[in-house]
Motif scaffolding. Structure first.
Motif, PDB file in Angstrom:
ATOM      1  N   MET A   1       0.816  -1.214   0.000  1.00  0.00           N
ATOM      2  CA  MET A   1       0.000   0.000   0.000  1.00  0.00           C
ATOM      3  C   MET A   1       0.851   1.266   0.000  1.00  0.00           C
ATOM      4  O   MET A   1       0.342   2.345  -0.270  1.00  0.00           O
ATOM      5  CB  MET A   1      -0.934   0.021   1.199  1.00  0.00           C
ATOM      6  CG  MET A   1      -2.069  -0.957   1.089  1.00  0.00           C
ATOM      7  SD  MET A   1      -3.263  -0.755   2.397  1.00  0.00           S
ATOM      8  CE  MET A   1      -4.038   0.759   1.908  1.00  0.00           C
TER       9      MET A   1
ATOM     10  N   ARG B   1       2.951   2.254  -2.069  1.00  0.00           N
ATOM     11  CA  ARG B   1       3.135   2.795  -3.417  1.00  0.00           C
ATOM     12  C   ARG B   1       1.869   3.413  -3.982  1.00  0.00           C
ATOM     13  O   ARG B   1       1.884   3.958  -5.074  1.00  0.00           O
ATOM     14  CB  ARG B   1       3.622   1.688  -4.345  1.00  0.00           C
ATOM     15  CG  ARG B   1       4.980   1.193  -3.960  1.00  0.00           C
ATOM     16  CD  ARG B   1       5.502   0.216  -4.959  1.00  0.00           C
ATOM     17  NE  ARG B   1       6.738  -0.363  -4.461  1.00  0.00           N
ATOM     18  CZ  ARG B   1       7.153  -1.572  -4.733  1.00  0.00           C
ATOM     19  NH1 ARG B   1       6.424  -2.343  -5.520  1.00  0.00           N
ATOM     20  NH2 ARG B   1       8.279  -2.010  -4.243  1.00  0.00           N
ATOM     21  N   ASN B   2       0.763   3.286  -3.267  1.00  0.00           N
ATOM     22  CA  ASN B   2      -0.498   3.861  -3.737  1.00  0.00           C
ATOM     23  C   ASN B   2      -0.441   5.385  -3.683  1.00  0.00           C
ATOM     24  O   ASN B   2       0.162   5.959  -2.779  1.00  0.00           O
ATOM     25  CB  ASN B   2      -1.657   3.377  -2.871  1.00  0.00           C
ATOM     26  CG  ASN B   2      -1.987   1.928  -3.107  1.00  0.00           C
ATOM     27  OD1 ASN B   2      -1.549   1.327  -4.085  1.00  0.00           O
ATOM     28  ND2 ASN B   2      -2.762   1.358  -2.195  1.00  0.00           N
TER      29      ASN B   2
ATOM     30  N   TRP C   1      -3.545   7.135   0.277  1.00  0.00           N
ATOM     31  CA  TRP C   1      -3.446   6.252   1.424  1.00  0.00           C
ATOM     32  C   TRP C   1      -4.669   6.432   2.315  1.00  0.00           C
ATOM     33  O   TRP C   1      -5.431   7.397   2.147  1.00  0.00           O
ATOM     34  CB  TRP C   1      -2.190   6.559   2.213  1.00  0.00           C
ATOM     35  CG  TRP C   1      -0.913   6.223   1.526  1.00  0.00           C
ATOM     36  CD1 TRP C   1      -0.766   5.724   0.266  1.00  0.00           C
ATOM     37  CD2 TRP C   1       0.393   6.367   2.049  1.00  0.00           C
ATOM     38  NE1 TRP C   1       0.553   5.539  -0.014  1.00  0.00           N
ATOM     39  CE2 TRP C   1       1.296   5.923   1.061  1.00  0.00           C
ATOM     40  CE3 TRP C   1       0.902   6.814   3.250  1.00  0.00           C
ATOM     41  CZ2 TRP C   1       2.658   5.916   1.245  1.00  0.00           C
ATOM     42  CZ3 TRP C   1       2.257   6.805   3.438  1.00  0.00           C
ATOM     43  CH2 TRP C   1       3.130   6.355   2.453  1.00  0.00           C
TER      44      TRP C   1
END
Length: 160
Positions: free
Chosen positions: A34, A36-37, A40
């Motif tokens: 997550m 790299r999303n 957040w």
């Protein structure tokens, strides 16, 4: 200092504490995939904390005040009874009741009851508009949270 500035100071302190949690505490426990999303789970709390702190600072520093042509009336804390304090306290009590009944009544029933009750408390008397609007609003919010965001919200009471 006027009452509105004391309230703005309190809101600023709450926003700073909330922002500290959003910026420094929430993201540490994210799983690696997550990170790299682009968005957040802490993105919306960060936006709320910054926006709330900005608005509180605007009020606290007095930038929202109009130029003094005719002296605008200030909130007088000695006459709080003149400001419909009963409606405000009733609305706060309804919010607490909504939070407590949310799990046992289910999201849709609790939300419809809260919307109808709070609108009646604030003076709305057109029930033919109020009840369908509350039902549609609760249904749409439930659908968006449940189906679009894939977050489980119990729509019906526990006993059903």
């Amino acid at each position: 200092m006027a009452l509105d500035r004391w309230i703005a100071l309190f809101i600023l302190l709450v926003c700073l504490a909330y922002g500290y949690g959003a910026f420094f505490l929430m993201d540490g426990s994210l799983p690696p995939f997550m990170r790299r999303n682009p968005i957040w789970p802490s993105t919306f709390p960060k936006i709320l904390a910054v926006a709330g702190a900005a608005v509180a600072l605007i009020i606290l520093l007095g930038f929202e005040k109009a130029p003094e042509k005719g002296k605008a009336p200030e909130i007088d804390y000695r006459r709080l009874g003149d400001y419909k304090l009963g409606q405000a306290l009733g609305l706060l009590a309804m919010m607490v009741a909504y939070a407590l009944l949310l799990r046992s009544l289910g999201f849709i029933a609790a939300t419809v009851l809260f919307l109808v009750g709070s609108a009646m408390l604030l003076g709305e008397r057109r029930f033919l508009v109020l009840i369908p609007t509350a039902c549609i609003a609760a249904g749409v919010v439930w659908y968006l949270v449940q189906e679009m965001l894939d977050i489980f919200l119990r729509p019906l009471p526990v006993w059903l």
